[in-house]
Design a protein around this motif. Structure first.
Motif, mmCIF file in Angstrom:
data_model
loop_
_atom_site.group_PDB
_atom_site.id
_atom_site.type_symbol
_atom_site.label_atom_id
_atom_site.label_comp_id
_atom_site.label_asym_id
_atom_site.label_seq_id
_atom_site.Cartn_x
_atom_site.Cartn_y
_atom_site.Cartn_z
ATOM 1 N N MET A 1 35.671 45.750 45.490
ATOM 2 C CA MET A 1 36.842 44.981 45.047
ATOM 3 C C MET A 1 37.813 45.919 44.348
ATOM 4 O O MET A 1 37.402 46.889 43.711
ATOM 5 N N SER A 2 39.101 45.578 44.453
ATOM 6 C CA SER A 2 40.099 46.363 43.743
ATOM 7 C C SER A 2 39.967 46.102 42.241
ATOM 8 O O SER A 2 39.236 45.200 41.821
ATOM 9 N N VAL A 3 40.668 46.901 41.464
ATOM 10 C CA VAL A 3 40.593 46.764 40.008
ATOM 11 C C VAL A 3 40.920 45.345 39.566
ATOM 12 O O VAL A 3 40.171 44.718 38.812
ATOM 13 N N VAL A 4 42.026 44.810 40.083
ATOM 14 C CA VAL A 4 42.426 43.477 39.623
ATOM 15 C C VAL A 4 41.434 42.411 40.108
ATOM 16 O O VAL A 4 41.125 41.465 39.392
ATOM 17 N N GLN A 5 40.873 42.631 41.282
ATOM 18 C CA GLN A 5 39.855 41.683 41.780
ATOM 19 C C GLN A 5 38.602 41.729 40.913
ATOM 20 O O GLN A 5 37.971 40.700 40.659
ATOM 21 N N ASN A 6 38.245 42.925 40.467
ATOM 22 C CA ASN A 6 37.116 43.051 39.547
ATOM 23 C C ASN A 6 37.328 42.187 38.313
ATOM 24 O O ASN A 6 36.428 41.487 37.868
ATOM 25 N N VAL A 7 38.539 42.247 37.784
ATOM 26 C CA VAL A 7 38.821 41.526 36.543
ATOM 27 C C VAL A 7 38.911 40.018 36.798
ATOM 28 O O VAL A 7 38.529 39.206 35.957
ATOM 29 N N MET A 8 39.388 39.633 37.990
ATOM 30 C CA MET A 8 39.527 38.207 38.311
ATOM 31 C C MET A 8 38.203 37.551 38.670
ATOM 32 O O MET A 8 38.081 36.332 38.656
ATOM 33 N N GLU A 9 37.234 38.370 39.076
ATOM 34 C CA GLU A 9 36.025 37.844 39.704
ATOM 35 C C GLU A 9 35.315 36.782 38.840
ATOM 36 O O GLU A 9 34.942 35.724 39.325
ATOM 37 N N GLY A 10 35.129 37.093 37.576
ATOM 38 C CA GLY A 10 34.439 36.145 36.694
ATOM 39 C C GLY A 10 35.173 34.825 36.575
ATOM 40 O O GLY A 10 34.613 33.762 36.891
ATOM 41 N N PRO A 11 36.439 34.870 36.155
ATOM 42 C CA PRO A 11 37.183 33.617 36.007
ATOM 43 C C PRO A 11 37.211 32.790 37.296
ATOM 44 O O PRO A 11 37.041 31.575 37.255
ATOM 45 N N VAL A 12 37.408 33.446 38.449
ATOM 46 C CA VAL A 12 37.522 32.696 39.698
ATOM 47 C C VAL A 12 36.166 32.145 40.133
ATOM 48 O O VAL A 12 36.014 30.953 40.403
ATOM 49 N N THR A 13 35.154 33.014 40.165
ATOM 50 C CA THR A 13 33.862 32.585 40.715
ATOM 51 C C THR A 13 33.055 31.742 39.721
ATOM 52 O O THR A 13 32.416 30.774 40.100
ATOM 53 N N VAL A 14 33.083 32.133 38.464
ATOM 54 C CA VAL A 14 32.234 31.439 37.488
ATOM 55 C C VAL A 14 32.954 30.254 36.851
ATOM 56 O O VAL A 14 32.378 29.168 36.713
ATOM 57 N N LEU A 15 34.220 30.450 36.481
ATOM 58 C CA LEU A 15 34.930 29.386 35.778
ATOM 59 C C LEU A 15 35.740 28.497 36.709
ATOM 60 O O LEU A 15 36.283 27.482 36.293
ATOM 61 N N GLY A 16 35.839 28.910 37.990
ATOM 62 C CA GLY A 16 36.565 28.099 38.958
ATOM 63 C C GLY A 16 38.057 28.057 38.721
ATOM 64 O O GLY A 16 38.733 27.099 39.096
ATOM 65 N N ARG A 17 38.583 29.106 38.097
ATOM 66 C CA ARG A 17 40.030 29.130 37.850
ATOM 67 C C ARG A 17 40.793 29.448 39.136
ATOM 68 O O ARG A 17 40.261 30.058 40.061
ATOM 69 N N GLY A 18 42.049 29.039 39.184
ATOM 70 C CA GLY A 18 42.899 29.322 40.340
ATOM 71 C C GLY A 18 43.196 30.803 40.433
ATOM 72 O O GLY A 18 43.271 31.495 39.418
#
Lengths: 219, 261
Positions: free
Chosen positions: B104-121
Protein backbone atom coordinates in the motif's frame (compact mmCIF):
# COMPACT_ATOMS: atom_id res chain seq x y z
CA UNK A 1 15.22 -47.38 -46.17
CA UNK A 2 14.62 -44.23 -44.21
CA UNK A 3 11.19 -43.59 -42.71
CA UNK A 4 9.05 -41.29 -44.80
CA UNK A 5 7.42 -38.71 -42.50
CA UNK A 6 4.00 -37.70 -43.69
CA UNK A 7 1.76 -35.52 -41.53
CA UNK A 8 -0.82 -34.74 -44.19
CA UNK A 9 -3.26 -37.48 -43.12
CA UNK A 10 -3.74 -35.70 -39.78
CA UNK A 11 -5.77 -32.96 -41.49
CA UNK A 12 -8.80 -35.18 -41.63
CA UNK A 13 -8.56 -35.75 -37.88
CA UNK A 14 -8.35 -32.05 -37.01
CA UNK A 15 -11.81 -32.06 -35.40
CA UNK A 16 -10.89 -35.02 -33.23
CA UNK A 17 -7.67 -33.30 -32.20
CA UNK A 18 -9.54 -30.06 -31.45
CA UNK A 19 -11.96 -31.92 -29.19
CA UNK A 20 -9.01 -33.53 -27.44
CA UNK A 21 -7.32 -30.19 -26.91
CA UNK A 22 -10.58 -28.76 -25.58
CA UNK A 23 -10.85 -31.62 -23.07
CA UNK A 24 -7.26 -31.21 -22.00
CA UNK A 25 -7.53 -27.45 -21.53
CA UNK A 26 -11.03 -27.67 -20.05
CA UNK A 27 -10.02 -30.27 -17.46
CA UNK A 28 -6.94 -28.27 -16.59
CA UNK A 29 -8.87 -25.05 -16.02
CA UNK A 30 -11.69 -26.73 -14.10
CA UNK A 31 -9.44 -28.77 -11.85
CA UNK A 32 -7.04 -25.88 -11.34
CA UNK A 33 -9.95 -23.80 -10.03
CA UNK A 34 -11.48 -26.58 -7.93
CA UNK A 35 -8.06 -27.74 -6.74
CA UNK A 36 -7.07 -24.21 -5.78
CA UNK A 37 -10.33 -23.75 -3.89
CA UNK A 38 -10.05 -27.04 -2.00
CA UNK A 39 -6.33 -26.42 -1.45
CA UNK A 40 -7.08 -22.97 -0.07
CA UNK A 41 -9.60 -24.43 2.38
CA UNK A 42 -7.11 -27.09 3.47
CA UNK A 43 -4.42 -24.43 3.98
CA UNK A 44 -6.79 -22.33 6.10
CA UNK A 45 -7.74 -25.27 8.27
CA UNK A 46 -4.08 -26.17 8.73
CA UNK A 47 -3.17 -22.60 9.61
CA UNK A 48 -6.05 -22.16 12.03
CA UNK A 49 -4.39 -24.82 14.13
CA UNK A 50 -7.38 -26.99 14.99
CA UNK A 51 -5.43 -30.22 14.92
CA UNK A 52 -8.46 -32.46 15.23
CA UNK A 53 -9.57 -31.41 11.74
CA UNK A 54 -6.14 -30.68 10.34
CA UNK A 55 -4.57 -34.08 11.02
CA UNK A 56 -7.01 -36.24 9.03
CA UNK A 57 -6.88 -33.69 6.21
CA UNK A 58 -3.10 -33.84 6.20
CA UNK A 59 -3.26 -37.63 6.06
CA UNK A 60 -5.50 -37.55 2.97
CA UNK A 61 -3.28 -34.90 1.42
CA UNK A 62 -0.17 -36.96 1.94
CA UNK A 63 -1.80 -39.96 0.26
CA UNK A 64 -2.46 -37.81 -2.79
CA UNK A 65 1.00 -36.29 -2.75
CA UNK A 66 2.80 -39.58 -2.37
CA UNK A 67 1.05 -41.83 -4.90
CA UNK A 68 1.06 -41.55 -8.69
CA UNK A 69 -1.92 -39.83 -10.31
CA UNK A 70 -2.36 -42.79 -12.62
CA UNK A 71 -2.89 -45.09 -9.64
CA UNK A 72 -5.25 -42.61 -8.06
CA UNK A 73 -7.32 -42.32 -11.23
CA UNK A 74 -7.71 -46.05 -11.59
CA UNK A 75 -8.44 -46.43 -7.90
CA UNK A 76 -11.10 -43.71 -7.79
CA UNK A 77 -12.77 -45.04 -10.93
CA UNK A 78 -12.69 -48.77 -10.16
CA UNK A 79 -12.24 -49.21 -6.40
CA UNK A 80 -14.12 -46.27 -4.91
CA UNK A 81 -17.50 -47.35 -6.41
CA UNK A 82 -17.04 -50.76 -4.81
CA UNK A 83 -16.48 -49.16 -1.40
CA UNK A 84 -19.22 -46.55 -1.68
CA UNK A 85 -21.66 -48.27 -4.00
CA UNK A 86 -21.81 -45.14 -6.17
CA UNK A 87 -20.89 -45.53 -9.81
CA UNK A 88 -18.79 -42.70 -11.23
CA UNK A 89 -18.67 -41.56 -14.83
CA UNK A 90 -15.07 -41.54 -16.12
CA UNK A 91 -15.00 -37.76 -16.33
CA UNK A 92 -16.41 -37.44 -12.80
CA UNK A 93 -13.76 -39.78 -11.45
CA UNK A 94 -11.16 -37.83 -13.38
CA UNK A 95 -12.43 -34.52 -12.04
CA UNK A 96 -12.42 -35.75 -8.43
CA UNK A 97 -8.94 -37.21 -8.70
CA UNK A 98 -7.30 -34.26 -10.38
CA UNK A 99 -9.04 -31.85 -7.99
CA UNK A 100 -7.74 -33.65 -4.92
CA UNK A 101 -4.31 -34.27 -6.40
CA UNK A 102 -4.02 -30.61 -7.35
CA UNK A 103 -5.46 -29.50 -4.01
CA UNK A 104 -2.83 -31.43 -2.08
CA UNK A 105 -0.10 -29.46 -3.82
CA UNK A 106 -1.94 -26.14 -4.01
CA UNK A 107 -2.56 -26.33 -0.25
CA UNK A 108 1.16 -26.45 0.45
CA UNK A 109 1.87 -23.59 -1.95
CA UNK A 110 -0.83 -21.46 -0.34
CA UNK A 111 0.21 -22.33 3.19
CA UNK A 112 3.84 -21.64 2.35
CA UNK A 113 2.90 -18.30 0.81
CA UNK A 114 0.93 -17.25 3.86
CA UNK A 115 3.52 -18.34 6.40
CA UNK A 116 6.22 -16.55 4.43
CA UNK A 117 4.65 -13.21 5.34
CA UNK A 118 6.61 -11.49 8.08
CA UNK A 119 4.99 -11.81 11.50
CA UNK A 120 5.39 -8.04 11.88
CA UNK A 121 2.68 -7.63 9.25
CA UNK A 122 0.27 -9.63 11.38
CA UNK A 123 1.27 -7.61 14.43
CA UNK A 124 0.71 -4.34 12.59
CA UNK A 125 -2.73 -5.40 11.37
CA UNK A 126 -3.74 -6.67 14.77
CA UNK A 127 -2.46 -3.54 16.46
CA UNK A 128 -4.82 -1.51 14.27
CA UNK A 129 -7.68 -3.61 15.58
CA UNK A 130 -8.21 -5.82 12.55
CA UNK A 131 -10.04 -9.06 13.03
CA UNK A 132 -8.83 -12.31 11.52
CA UNK A 133 -10.79 -12.04 8.27
CA UNK A 134 -9.79 -8.45 7.55
CA UNK A 135 -6.18 -9.21 8.38
CA UNK A 136 -6.14 -12.04 5.84
CA UNK A 137 -8.03 -10.18 3.17
CA UNK A 138 -6.35 -6.79 3.45
CA UNK A 139 -2.83 -7.49 4.66
CA UNK A 140 -1.67 -11.09 4.34
CA UNK A 141 -3.27 -12.48 1.19
CA UNK A 142 -2.45 -9.57 -1.13
CA UNK A 143 1.22 -10.01 -0.26
CA UNK A 144 1.15 -13.80 -0.12
CA UNK A 145 -0.64 -14.23 -3.46
CA UNK A 146 2.12 -12.34 -5.21
CA UNK A 147 4.69 -14.78 -3.87
CA UNK A 148 2.48 -17.76 -4.71
CA UNK A 149 1.99 -16.93 -8.38
CA UNK A 150 5.15 -18.57 -9.81
CA UNK A 151 4.70 -21.91 -7.98
CA UNK A 152 0.97 -21.85 -8.73
CA UNK A 153 1.63 -21.46 -12.45
CA UNK A 154 4.15 -24.28 -12.30
CA UNK A 155 1.57 -26.47 -10.61
CA UNK A 156 -0.96 -25.67 -13.33
CA UNK A 157 1.60 -26.73 -15.93
CA UNK A 158 1.98 -30.07 -14.16
CA UNK A 159 -1.78 -30.31 -13.83
CA UNK A 160 -2.19 -29.92 -17.58
CA UNK A 161 0.34 -32.63 -18.30
CA UNK A 162 -1.37 -34.89 -15.81
CA UNK A 163 -4.60 -34.69 -17.79
CA UNK A 164 -2.86 -36.95 -20.34
CA UNK A 165 -3.44 -39.76 -17.82
CA UNK A 166 -7.20 -39.36 -18.22
CA UNK A 167 -6.90 -41.43 -21.40
CA UNK A 168 -6.78 -44.59 -19.26
CA UNK A 169 -10.38 -43.89 -18.28
CA UNK A 170 -11.31 -43.26 -21.94
CA UNK A 171 -11.84 -39.55 -21.33
CA UNK A 172 -11.25 -38.11 -24.80
CA UNK A 173 -8.34 -35.81 -23.99
CA UNK A 174 -5.52 -34.97 -26.40
CA UNK A 175 -3.56 -38.16 -25.74
CA UNK A 176 -6.64 -40.38 -25.98
CA UNK A 177 -7.51 -38.89 -29.35
CA UNK A 178 -3.95 -39.59 -30.40
CA UNK A 179 -4.40 -43.21 -29.45
CA UNK A 180 -7.64 -43.36 -31.48
CA UNK A 181 -5.96 -41.88 -34.53
CA UNK A 182 -3.03 -44.24 -34.17
CA UNK A 183 -5.25 -47.30 -34.03
CA UNK A 184 -7.08 -46.14 -37.14
CA UNK A 185 -4.03 -45.16 -39.19
CA UNK A 186 -1.13 -47.20 -37.76
CA UNK A 187 0.98 -44.04 -37.84
CA UNK A 188 2.03 -43.47 -34.23
CA UNK A 189 5.19 -41.51 -35.05
CA UNK A 190 3.45 -38.63 -36.81
CA UNK A 191 0.44 -38.73 -34.53
CA UNK A 192 2.32 -38.60 -31.23
CA UNK A 193 4.75 -36.04 -32.60
CA UNK A 194 1.76 -33.89 -33.47
CA UNK A 195 0.23 -34.42 -30.01
CA UNK A 196 3.51 -33.50 -28.34
CA UNK A 197 3.75 -30.33 -30.41
CA UNK A 198 0.25 -29.31 -29.37
CA UNK A 199 1.08 -29.84 -25.67
CA UNK A 200 4.16 -27.73 -26.18
CA UNK A 201 2.28 -24.95 -27.93
CA UNK A 202 -0.20 -24.79 -25.05
CA UNK A 203 2.36 -24.97 -22.26
CA UNK A 204 5.30 -22.96 -23.52
CA UNK A 205 3.55 -19.60 -23.07
CA UNK A 206 2.57 -20.66 -19.53
CA UNK A 207 6.09 -21.60 -18.48
CA UNK A 208 7.43 -18.44 -20.10
CA UNK A 209 4.88 -16.49 -18.10
CA UNK A 210 5.88 -18.29 -14.90
CA UNK A 211 9.54 -17.54 -15.54
CA UNK A 212 8.80 -13.90 -16.27
CA UNK A 213 6.69 -13.52 -13.15
CA UNK A 214 9.35 -15.16 -11.05
CA UNK A 215 11.93 -12.65 -12.24
CA UNK A 216 9.57 -9.73 -11.87
CA UNK A 217 8.41 -10.66 -8.37
CA UNK A 218 11.88 -11.51 -7.16
CA UNK A 219 12.84 -7.84 -7.16
CA UNK B 1 -1.61 16.44 38.27
CA UNK B 2 -4.06 14.16 36.47
CA UNK B 3 -7.46 12.97 37.50
CA UNK B 4 -7.38 9.25 36.82
CA UNK B 5 -4.93 6.70 35.57
CA UNK B 6 -5.12 6.00 31.85
CA UNK B 7 -3.29 2.70 31.99
CA UNK B 8 -3.52 0.30 34.88
CA UNK B 9 -1.64 -2.97 34.87
CA UNK B 10 -2.28 -5.18 37.87
CA UNK B 11 -0.43 -8.37 38.73
CA UNK B 12 0.16 -9.35 35.13
CA UNK B 13 2.04 -12.57 34.57
CA UNK B 14 3.16 -13.98 31.27
CA UNK B 15 5.14 -17.08 30.40
CA UNK B 16 6.24 -18.50 27.08
CA UNK B 17 6.33 -22.23 27.66
CA UNK B 18 8.33 -22.69 30.83
CA UNK B 19 9.99 -19.31 30.57
CA UNK B 20 8.36 -16.79 32.89
CA UNK B 21 8.88 -13.43 31.19
CA UNK B 22 6.66 -11.26 33.35
CA UNK B 23 6.43 -12.16 37.00
CA UNK B 24 3.72 -10.08 38.61
CA UNK B 25 3.87 -6.70 36.92
CA UNK B 26 1.90 -3.72 38.12
CA UNK B 27 2.24 -0.38 36.39
CA UNK B 28 0.14 2.76 36.39
CA UNK B 29 0.32 5.52 33.82
CA UNK B 30 -1.64 8.73 34.43
CA UNK B 31 -3.66 10.36 31.68
CA UNK B 32 -1.22 12.25 29.49
CA UNK B 33 1.69 10.57 31.21
CA UNK B 34 4.80 9.37 29.45
CA UNK B 35 6.48 6.31 30.86
CA UNK B 36 9.70 4.84 29.61
CA UNK B 37 10.57 1.18 30.13
CA UNK B 38 14.26 0.47 30.21
CA UNK B 39 16.22 -2.63 31.00
CA UNK B 40 18.51 -5.26 29.51
CA UNK B 41 17.20 -7.45 26.71
CA UNK B 42 15.17 -10.30 28.07
CA UNK B 43 13.96 -8.18 30.95
CA UNK B 44 10.37 -8.43 29.71
CA UNK B 45 9.89 -4.81 28.72
CA UNK B 46 8.81 -5.57 25.15
CA UNK B 47 6.54 -8.33 26.39
CA UNK B 48 4.94 -5.93 28.83
CA UNK B 49 4.37 -3.48 26.00
CA UNK B 50 2.86 -6.21 23.82
CA UNK B 51 0.60 -7.19 26.72
CA UNK B 52 -0.72 -3.63 26.83
CA UNK B 53 -2.41 -4.06 23.46
CA UNK B 54 -2.86 -7.80 23.84
CA UNK B 55 -0.50 -8.79 21.04
CA UNK B 56 0.69 -11.00 23.86
CA UNK B 57 -2.13 -12.28 26.02
CA UNK B 58 -1.27 -12.24 29.73
CA UNK B 59 -1.69 -15.50 31.61
CA UNK B 60 -2.96 -13.71 34.69
CA UNK B 61 -3.82 -10.25 35.85
CA UNK B 62 -5.83 -7.26 34.81
CA UNK B 63 -5.22 -4.54 32.27
CA UNK B 64 -7.26 -1.39 31.98
CA UNK B 65 -6.81 1.23 29.29
CA UNK B 66 -9.24 4.11 29.56
CA UNK B 67 -12.57 2.45 30.14
CA UNK B 68 -11.59 -0.85 28.55
CA UNK B 69 -10.83 -3.60 31.02
CA UNK B 70 -9.49 -7.07 30.31
CA UNK B 71 -8.95 -9.73 32.93
CA UNK B 72 -6.99 -12.92 32.55
CA UNK B 73 -6.39 -16.12 34.42
CA UNK B 74 -8.61 -18.44 36.40
CA UNK B 75 -12.30 -17.73 36.03
CA UNK B 76 -11.76 -15.66 32.90
CA UNK B 77 -12.26 -17.00 29.45
CA UNK B 78 -9.77 -16.45 26.70
CA UNK B 79 -10.88 -13.20 25.02
CA UNK B 80 -12.53 -13.56 21.64
CA UNK B 81 -11.06 -12.23 18.41
CA UNK B 82 -13.71 -9.52 18.36
CA UNK B 83 -12.93 -8.31 21.90
CA UNK B 84 -9.20 -8.33 21.25
CA UNK B 85 -9.69 -6.30 18.09
CA UNK B 86 -11.92 -3.76 19.83
CA UNK B 87 -9.37 -3.33 22.63
CA UNK B 88 -6.43 -2.99 20.27
CA UNK B 89 -8.17 -0.40 18.12
CA UNK B 90 -7.91 1.97 21.09
CA UNK B 91 -4.18 1.44 21.53
CA UNK B 92 -1.69 2.65 18.94
CA UNK B 93 1.54 0.77 18.52
CA UNK B 94 4.77 1.59 16.75
CA UNK B 95 7.24 -1.22 16.09
CA UNK B 96 10.99 -1.42 15.91
CA UNK B 97 10.84 -2.77 12.35
CA UNK B 98 8.10 -0.32 11.24
CA UNK B 99 5.90 -3.05 9.75
CA UNK B 100 4.38 -0.79 7.15
CA UNK B 101 2.18 -2.55 4.63
CA UNK B 102 4.46 -2.80 1.59
CA UNK B 103 1.63 -3.32 -0.88
CA UNK B 104 0.00 0.00 0.00
CA UNK B 105 1.09 3.56 -0.58
CA UNK B 106 1.93 5.77 2.38
CA UNK B 107 -1.50 7.38 2.50
CA UNK B 108 -3.20 4.00 2.10
CA UNK B 109 -1.18 2.70 5.04
CA UNK B 110 -2.50 5.52 7.17
CA UNK B 111 -6.09 5.13 5.92
CA UNK B 112 -6.16 1.37 6.35
CA UNK B 113 -7.20 1.28 10.00
CA UNK B 114 -9.97 3.87 9.83
CA UNK B 115 -11.42 2.40 6.62
CA UNK B 116 -11.17 -1.31 7.41
CA UNK B 117 -11.63 -1.31 11.17
CA UNK B 118 -13.78 1.75 11.83
CA UNK B 119 -15.70 1.63 8.55
CA UNK B 120 -15.01 5.27 7.76
CA UNK B 121 -15.55 6.64 4.26
CA UNK B 122 -12.48 6.69 2.03
CA UNK B 123 -12.59 10.40 1.25
CA UNK B 124 -12.89 11.39 4.86
CA UNK B 125 -10.21 8.91 5.92
CA UNK B 126 -7.91 10.16 3.20
CA UNK B 127 -8.29 13.75 4.33
CA UNK B 128 -7.47 12.76 7.91
CA UNK B 129 -4.54 10.68 6.71
CA UNK B 130 -3.11 13.60 4.76
CA UNK B 131 -3.47 15.85 7.79
CA UNK B 132 -1.57 13.32 9.91
CA UNK B 133 1.11 12.97 7.26
CA UNK B 134 1.44 16.73 7.32
CA UNK B 135 1.91 16.55 11.05
CA UNK B 136 4.79 14.08 10.75
CA UNK B 137 6.23 16.08 7.85
CA UNK B 138 5.54 13.57 5.09
CA UNK B 139 2.63 15.02 3.20
CA UNK B 140 4.70 15.04 0.01
CA UNK B 141 5.33 11.29 0.32
CA UNK B 142 1.63 10.39 0.46
CA UNK B 143 1.62 8.51 -2.84
CA UNK B 144 5.03 6.87 -2.40
CA UNK B 145 5.40 3.23 -1.45
CA UNK B 146 7.20 2.25 1.75
CA UNK B 147 10.21 0.78 -0.06
CA UNK B 148 11.03 4.29 -1.32
CA UNK B 149 11.31 5.74 2.18
CA UNK B 150 14.19 6.03 4.61
CA UNK B 151 13.91 4.32 7.99
CA UNK B 152 13.07 7.56 9.73
CA UNK B 153 10.36 8.33 7.19
CA UNK B 154 8.95 4.83 7.51
CA UNK B 155 8.73 5.18 11.25
CA UNK B 156 6.99 8.53 10.97
CA UNK B 157 4.44 6.97 8.61
CA UNK B 158 3.98 4.18 11.14
CA UNK B 159 3.28 6.78 13.82
CA UNK B 160 0.74 8.50 11.57
CA UNK B 161 -0.86 5.13 10.85
CA UNK B 162 -1.27 4.46 14.56
CA UNK B 163 -2.56 7.97 15.24
CA UNK B 164 -5.18 7.62 12.50
CA UNK B 165 -7.11 5.27 14.78
CA UNK B 166 -7.39 8.08 17.29
CA UNK B 167 -5.92 5.94 20.05
CA UNK B 168 -6.17 6.69 23.75
CA UNK B 169 -2.64 5.47 24.27
CA UNK B 170 0.47 5.11 22.13
CA UNK B 171 3.04 2.37 22.60
CA UNK B 172 6.54 2.56 21.13
CA UNK B 173 8.50 -0.66 20.96
CA UNK B 174 12.13 0.37 20.45
CA UNK B 175 10.91 2.68 17.74
CA UNK B 176 14.38 4.05 16.95
CA UNK B 177 16.52 0.93 17.42
CA UNK B 178 16.49 -0.01 13.74
CA UNK B 179 17.36 3.48 12.55
CA UNK B 180 20.67 4.89 11.43
CA UNK B 181 21.87 7.34 14.08
CA UNK B 182 21.26 10.40 11.93
CA UNK B 183 17.60 9.41 11.45
CA UNK B 184 16.77 8.94 15.12
CA UNK B 185 16.22 12.64 15.72
CA UNK B 186 13.34 13.10 13.28
CA UNK B 187 11.38 10.29 14.92
CA UNK B 188 12.09 11.50 18.44
CA UNK B 189 10.90 14.96 17.43
CA UNK B 190 7.51 13.53 16.52
CA UNK B 191 7.35 11.59 19.79
CA UNK B 192 8.25 14.70 21.74
CA UNK B 193 5.51 16.60 19.94
CA UNK B 194 2.96 13.94 20.88
CA UNK B 195 4.07 14.14 24.50
CA UNK B 196 3.58 17.89 24.42
CA UNK B 197 0.05 17.39 23.07
CA UNK B 198 -0.77 15.27 26.08
CA UNK B 199 -0.79 11.80 24.50
CA UNK B 200 -0.44 9.02 27.04
CA UNK B 201 2.58 7.00 25.98
CA UNK B 202 4.68 4.05 26.99
CA UNK B 203 8.09 3.83 25.39
CA UNK B 204 10.44 0.91 25.37
CA UNK B 205 13.69 2.54 24.42
CA UNK B 206 17.44 2.39 24.48
CA UNK B 207 17.65 6.14 24.04
CA UNK B 208 18.42 6.81 27.66
CA UNK B 209 18.97 10.52 27.15
CA UNK B 210 15.65 10.77 25.35
CA UNK B 211 13.85 8.79 28.04
CA UNK B 212 15.26 11.15 30.65
CA UNK B 213 14.17 14.11 28.59
CA UNK B 214 10.65 13.16 27.53
CA UNK B 215 9.38 10.65 30.07
CA UNK B 216 8.07 11.70 33.44
CA UNK B 217 8.54 8.24 34.81
CA UNK B 218 11.18 5.67 34.08
CA UNK B 219 10.73 2.04 34.98
CA UNK B 220 13.80 -0.15 35.09
CA UNK B 221 12.95 -3.81 34.56
CA UNK B 222 14.99 -6.92 34.94
CA UNK B 223 14.01 -10.60 34.75
CA UNK B 224 10.31 -9.83 34.58
CA UNK B 225 10.23 -7.57 37.62
CA UNK B 226 10.24 -3.85 38.20
CA UNK B 227 13.56 -3.13 39.85
CA UNK B 228 13.17 0.59 40.14
CA UNK B 229 10.51 3.09 39.25
CA UNK B 230 10.52 6.82 39.70
CA UNK B 231 10.81 10.27 38.17
CA UNK B 232 12.89 10.03 35.01
CA UNK B 233 15.74 12.26 36.07
CA UNK B 234 16.06 10.66 39.43
CA UNK B 235 16.14 7.09 38.09
CA UNK B 236 18.61 7.92 35.35
CA UNK B 237 20.85 10.46 37.10
CA UNK B 238 20.76 9.02 40.59
CA UNK B 239 19.52 5.44 40.54
CA UNK B 240 18.87 3.91 43.93
CA UNK B 241 19.37 0.30 42.91
CA UNK B 242 22.72 -1.22 42.10
CA UNK B 243 21.22 -3.13 39.15
CA UNK B 244 19.96 0.10 37.62
CA UNK B 245 23.36 1.72 38.07
CA UNK B 246 25.09 -1.21 36.40
CA UNK B 247 22.70 -1.14 33.47
CA UNK B 248 22.97 2.62 32.97
CA UNK B 249 26.76 2.51 33.12
CA UNK B 250 26.67 0.91 29.66
CA UNK B 251 25.31 4.09 28.13
CA UNK B 252 27.03 7.31 27.28
CA UNK B 253 24.74 10.13 28.07
CA UNK B 254 25.55 13.10 25.90
CA UNK B 255 24.15 15.88 27.99
CA UNK B 256 24.49 14.69 31.54
CA UNK B 257 27.56 13.77 33.54
CA UNK B 258 29.42 10.56 32.66
CA UNK B 259 27.95 7.42 34.08
CA UNK B 260 29.13 6.60 37.58
CA UNK B 261 31.32 3.56 37.79
Amino acid sequence: MPYEWDFSFLIQYSRLIAVGAAYTIGFTILTAISGFTVGGLIAMVRLSGTRLVALPLMAVMEVFRCTPVLVQLVWVYYALPILTGVELAPSTAAFITLTLYGASFFAEIIRGGITSIDLGQWDAGRALGMRRGALMRRIVLPQALKRMIPPLVNQVVLQLKNTSLLSVLAVPDLLYQGQLITSATYKPLETYTMIAVIYFIILFPLTTLAYGLEKKLAR
Amino acid sequence: MTDTAMIEVRHVKKSFGTLAVLKDMSVTVPRGGVVSLIGPSGSGKSTLLRCLNLLAIPDEGRIRIGTHVMEFGKGHRMPKDRDLAAFRSKVGMVFQSFNLFPHMSVVQNVMEGPVTVLGRGRDEAREDALRLLDKVGLRDKAEAYPDRLSGGQKQRVAIARALAMNPEVMLFDEATSALDPELVGEVLTVVRQLAAEGMTMVLVTHEIAFARDVAETVIFMRDGYVVEEGPARQVIDAPREAATRTFLSHFHRGTSSPAPA
